[in-house]
Design a protein around this motif. Sequence first.
Motif, PDB file in Angstrom:
ATOM      1  N   LEU A  68       0.803  -1.220   0.000  1.00  0.00           N
ATOM      2  CA  LEU A  68       0.000   0.000   0.000  1.00  0.00           C
ATOM      3  C   LEU A  68       0.834   1.267   0.000  1.00  0.00           C
ATOM      4  O   LEU A  68       0.347   2.340  -0.364  1.00  0.00           O
ATOM      5  N   GLY A  69       2.080   1.171   0.453  1.00  0.00           N
ATOM      6  CA  GLY A  69       2.935   2.352   0.545  1.00  0.00           C
ATOM      7  C   GLY A  69       4.180   2.213  -0.299  1.00  0.00           C
ATOM      8  O   GLY A  69       4.475   1.144  -0.843  1.00  0.00           O
ATOM      9  N   ARG A  70       4.901   3.299  -0.430  1.00  0.00           N
ATOM     10  CA  ARG A  70       6.169   3.314  -1.147  1.00  0.00           C
ATOM     11  C   ARG A  70       7.134   4.223  -0.405  1.00  0.00           C
ATOM     12  O   ARG A  70       6.720   5.137   0.304  1.00  0.00           O
ATOM     13  N   GLY A  71       8.416   3.980  -0.602  1.00  0.00           N
ATOM     14  CA  GLY A  71       9.377   4.823   0.078  1.00  0.00           C
ATOM     15  C   GLY A  71      10.779   4.604  -0.407  1.00  0.00           C
ATOM     16  O   GLY A  71      11.036   4.563  -1.607  1.00  0.00           O
ATOM     17  N   GLY A  72      11.688   4.410   0.534  1.00  0.00           N
ATOM     18  CA  GLY A  72      13.089   4.211   0.201  1.00  0.00           C
ATOM     19  C   GLY A  72      13.347   2.769  -0.196  1.00  0.00           C
ATOM     20  O   GLY A  72      12.525   2.113  -0.829  1.00  0.00           O
ATOM     21  N   ALA A  73      14.503   2.249   0.206  1.00  0.00           N
ATOM     22  CA  ALA A  73      14.890   0.883  -0.148  1.00  0.00           C
ATOM     23  C   ALA A  73      13.871  -0.104   0.415  1.00  0.00           C
ATOM     24  O   ALA A  73      13.628  -0.133   1.616  1.00  0.00           O
ATOM     25  N   PRO A  74      13.238  -0.932  -0.441  1.00  0.00           N
ATOM     26  CA  PRO A  74      12.218  -1.870   0.042  1.00  0.00           C
ATOM     27  C   PRO A  74      12.836  -3.006   0.846  1.00  0.00           C
ATOM     28  O   PRO A  74      13.984  -3.384   0.633  1.00  0.00           O
ATOM     29  N   TRP A  75      12.067  -3.555   1.743  1.00  0.00           N
ATOM     30  CA  TRP A  75      12.515  -4.667   2.583  1.00  0.00           C
ATOM     31  C   TRP A  75      11.925  -5.962   2.041  1.00  0.00           C
ATOM     32  O   TRP A  75      10.721  -6.058   1.815  1.00  0.00           O
ATOM     33  N   PRO A  76      12.747  -6.997   1.801  1.00  0.00           N
ATOM     34  CA  PRO A  76      12.234  -8.249   1.229  1.00  0.00           C
ATOM     35  C   PRO A  76      11.269  -8.950   2.183  1.00  0.00           C
ATOM     36  O   PRO A  76      11.470  -8.966   3.400  1.00  0.00           O
ATOM     37  N   ILE A  77      10.226  -9.530   1.596  1.00  0.00           N
ATOM     38  CA  ILE A  77       9.198 -10.197   2.395  1.00  0.00           C
ATOM     39  C   ILE A  77       9.476 -11.689   2.494  1.00  0.00           C
ATOM     40  O   ILE A  77       9.566 -12.247   3.584  1.00  0.00           O
ATOM     41  N   ASN A  78       9.607 -12.352   1.365  1.00  0.00           N
ATOM     42  CA  ASN A  78      10.023 -13.754   1.362  1.00  0.00           C
ATOM     43  C   ASN A  78      10.585 -14.097  -0.012  1.00  0.00           C
ATOM     44  O   ASN A  78      10.609 -13.258  -0.925  1.00  0.00           O
ATOM     45  N   SER A  79      11.041 -15.326  -0.164  1.00  0.00           N
ATOM     46  CA  SER A  79      11.720 -15.717  -1.403  1.00  0.00           C
ATOM     47  C   SER A  79      10.765 -15.854  -2.572  1.00  0.00           C
ATOM     48  O   SER A  79      11.196 -15.860  -3.733  1.00  0.00           O
ATOM     49  N   GLU A  80       9.465 -15.930  -2.313  1.00  0.00           N
ATOM     50  CA  GLU A  80       8.506 -16.110  -3.400  1.00  0.00           C
ATOM     51  C   GLU A  80       8.076 -14.788  -4.023  1.00  0.00           C
ATOM     52  O   GLU A  80       8.092 -14.631  -5.242  1.00  0.00           O
ATOM     53  N   ILE A  81       7.702 -13.810  -3.214  1.00  0.00           N
ATOM     54  CA  ILE A  81       7.160 -12.561  -3.755  1.00  0.00           C
ATOM     55  C   ILE A  81       8.160 -11.416  -3.724  1.00  0.00           C
ATOM     56  O   ILE A  81       7.876 -10.329  -4.212  1.00  0.00           O
ATOM     57  N   GLY A  82       9.350 -11.638  -3.138  1.00  0.00           N
ATOM     58  CA  GLY A  82      10.382 -10.605  -3.166  1.00  0.00           C
ATOM     59  C   GLY A  82      10.054  -9.420  -2.282  1.00  0.00           C
ATOM     60  O   GLY A  82       9.534  -9.571  -1.178  1.00  0.00           O
ATOM     61  N   ASP A  83      10.336  -8.199  -2.795  1.00  0.00           N
ATOM     62  CA  ASP A  83      10.155  -7.001  -1.973  1.00  0.00           C
ATOM     63  C   ASP A  83       9.052  -6.088  -2.489  1.00  0.00           C
ATOM     64  O   ASP A  83       8.868  -4.979  -1.985  1.00  0.00           O
ATOM     65  N   LEU A  84       8.310  -6.481  -3.516  1.00  0.00           N
ATOM     66  CA  LEU A  84       7.154  -5.760  -4.061  1.00  0.00           C
ATOM     67  C   LEU A  84       7.510  -4.426  -4.718  1.00  0.00           C
ATOM     68  O   LEU A  84       6.617  -3.634  -5.009  1.00  0.00           O
ATOM     69  N   GLN A 123       8.283  -3.785  -7.687  1.00  0.00           N
ATOM     70  CA  GLN A 123       7.751  -3.691  -9.040  1.00  0.00           C
ATOM     71  C   GLN A 123       6.228  -3.838  -9.090  1.00  0.00           C
ATOM     72  O   GLN A 123       5.635  -3.771 -10.163  1.00  0.00           O
ATOM     73  N   VAL A 124       5.611  -4.017  -7.946  1.00  0.00           N
ATOM     74  CA  VAL A 124       4.160  -4.223  -7.908  1.00  0.00           C
ATOM     75  C   VAL A 124       3.465  -2.875  -7.730  1.00  0.00           C
ATOM     76  O   VAL A 124       3.753  -2.139  -6.800  1.00  0.00           O
ATOM     77  N   GLU A 125       2.544  -2.569  -8.632  1.00  0.00           N
ATOM     78  CA  GLU A 125       1.835  -1.305  -8.547  1.00  0.00           C
ATOM     79  C   GLU A 125       0.771  -1.371  -7.458  1.00  0.00           C
ATOM     80  O   GLU A 125       0.137  -2.400  -7.242  1.00  0.00           O
ATOM     81  N   THR A 126       0.595  -0.241  -6.790  1.00  0.00           N
ATOM     82  CA  THR A 126      -0.467  -0.142  -5.788  1.00  0.00           C
ATOM     83  C   THR A 126      -1.658   0.538  -6.440  1.00  0.00           C
ATOM     84  O   THR A 126      -1.508   1.462  -7.232  1.00  0.00           O
ATOM     85  N   LEU A 127      -2.831   0.085  -6.120  1.00  0.00           N
ATOM     86  CA  LEU A 127      -4.050   0.663  -6.679  1.00  0.00           C
ATOM     87  C   LEU A 127      -4.883   1.244  -5.549  1.00  0.00           C
ATOM     88  O   LEU A 127      -5.135   0.572  -4.556  1.00  0.00           O
ATOM     89  N   PRO A 128      -5.269   2.512  -5.710  1.00  0.00           N
ATOM     90  CA  PRO A 128      -5.143   3.415  -6.873  1.00  0.00           C
ATOM     91  C   PRO A 128      -3.846   4.218  -6.887  1.00  0.00           C
ATOM     92  O   PRO A 128      -3.739   5.222  -7.579  1.00  0.00           O
ATOM     93  N   GLY A 129      -2.861   3.805  -6.118  1.00  0.00           N
ATOM     94  CA  GLY A 129      -1.585   4.495  -6.018  1.00  0.00           C
ATOM     95  C   GLY A 129      -1.115   4.403  -4.583  1.00  0.00           C
ATOM     96  O   GLY A 129      -1.860   3.996  -3.683  1.00  0.00           O
ATOM     97  N   PRO A 130       0.141   4.749  -4.313  1.00  0.00           N
ATOM     98  CA  PRO A 130       0.652   4.674  -2.942  1.00  0.00           C
ATOM     99  C   PRO A 130      -0.197   5.507  -1.979  1.00  0.00           C
ATOM    100  O   PRO A 130      -0.498   6.672  -2.252  1.00  0.00           O
ATOM    101  N   LEU A 131      -0.580   4.929  -0.870  1.00  0.00           N
ATOM    102  CA  LEU A 131      -1.401   5.637   0.119  1.00  0.00           C
ATOM    103  C   LEU A 131      -0.557   6.412   1.116  1.00  0.00           C
ATOM    104  O   LEU A 131      -1.068   7.292   1.809  1.00  0.00           O
ATOM    105  N   PHE A 132       0.736   6.085   1.208  1.00  0.00           N
ATOM    106  CA  PHE A 132       1.626   6.734   2.160  1.00  0.00           C
ATOM    107  C   PHE A 132       3.055   6.376   1.789  1.00  0.00           C
ATOM    108  O   PHE A 132       3.299   5.483   0.968  1.00  0.00           O
TER     109      PHE A 132
END
Length: 383
Positions: free
Chosen positions: A294-310, A312-321
């Motif tokens: 839901l948010g965007r910022g500086g260097a992303p933190w990895p979540i797990n080995s399957e989905i990575g750190d998100l 490249q994933v767009e937030t809809l309708p855009g970053p909320l914070f």
Amino acid sequence: MSEQRAEFACPRDRHWFGPGRKRVLSLDGGGVRGIVALAFLERMEALLAEAAGKPVRLCDHFDLIGGTSTGAIIATGLALGYSAQQMREFYFRLAPRVFRRTPRLLGWQAKFDARALRREIVEILGERTLGSPDLLTGLAIMLKRLDAGGAWVVSNNPRGEFWETSAGQRRIGNRHYELAALVRASTAAPSFFDPQPIEIVRGDPPFLFVDGGLTAHNDPSLALLMLVQLPAHGIGWPLGPESLSFVSLGTGTFRPYAEAEKLARASAATVAFTSLVQHIAESQQLTLTLMSWLGRGGAPWPINSEIGDLRQVETLPGPLFRYQRYDIRLESEWLSETLGQRFTDRELADFRRFDNPDAVAPLYEVAQRAAERLMNAADVAAA
């Protein structure tokens, strides 16, 4: 102008309801591993002070500071105006005093003496209540009500539904809750510390509370987002990465592996405890996923080995914070690749325990190194 002065006479109210961009600091639970968050907080203070050309208090920089368990201790201290360095010095004193094993007369007794923990908490909080004007910014503490179930997010928001004691009602207003009792409740990890009773309704038995990490909010950032957004709380901060930012600090993460063969032969109590530890880690990962999505910022933190750190994933309708997560992984590969440090399996096991006072000093050094590598002036300024 006079009405505005009256409304924001208290620094807490200015942070809650004043104009401008709103900043939230979220602090995970993790026992003595709270020293990890403190290393990042010291780095943050230093970068902010360097940019400002003068000392900076985080209670002036953040409009809301929320914490779970050990994070509740740090959050409350910061909200009272203590520096990260002062809180770090407090932790070095607290750990050996509180996490000291005492003889257990009965097998069901808590491992550690909750009275020692309360004494240390009272040392910095005194007899203040949640409504104390000494709280210089917004504060939120995560609790779990044990006797009836449910997560409690208790804050010093004066527009909250239960802030005042209503006329003719026996329910005590939140503003009158003792800060030390709330923080002690948030740190009451079952089997390690006894539950904390708190009088909520005059004349009735006290409600019983345990560690906030046993809710879905060991990482409290999602709960803090709901606090400032859901209409019932009367806050309604504007959304958007230019209007609202979150800085979330962990206390060291790792995947809680358990050997299948040993678990198959383990007692029911061991299986239950293992499941509980894994539940906390999974809830924390869910919060990290949602906040990263839901948010965007500086260097992303990895979540797990399957989905990575998100990233490249767009937030809809855009970053909320704006969202920035800082943490360390207490895993050999990450520590080696990111920090150039190697540790034995035994050392890593010692780091991972949240009740090991001997790990505080070496873990602080690791976290200092991580803070220098991962936290930069540009990200801190942007947040």
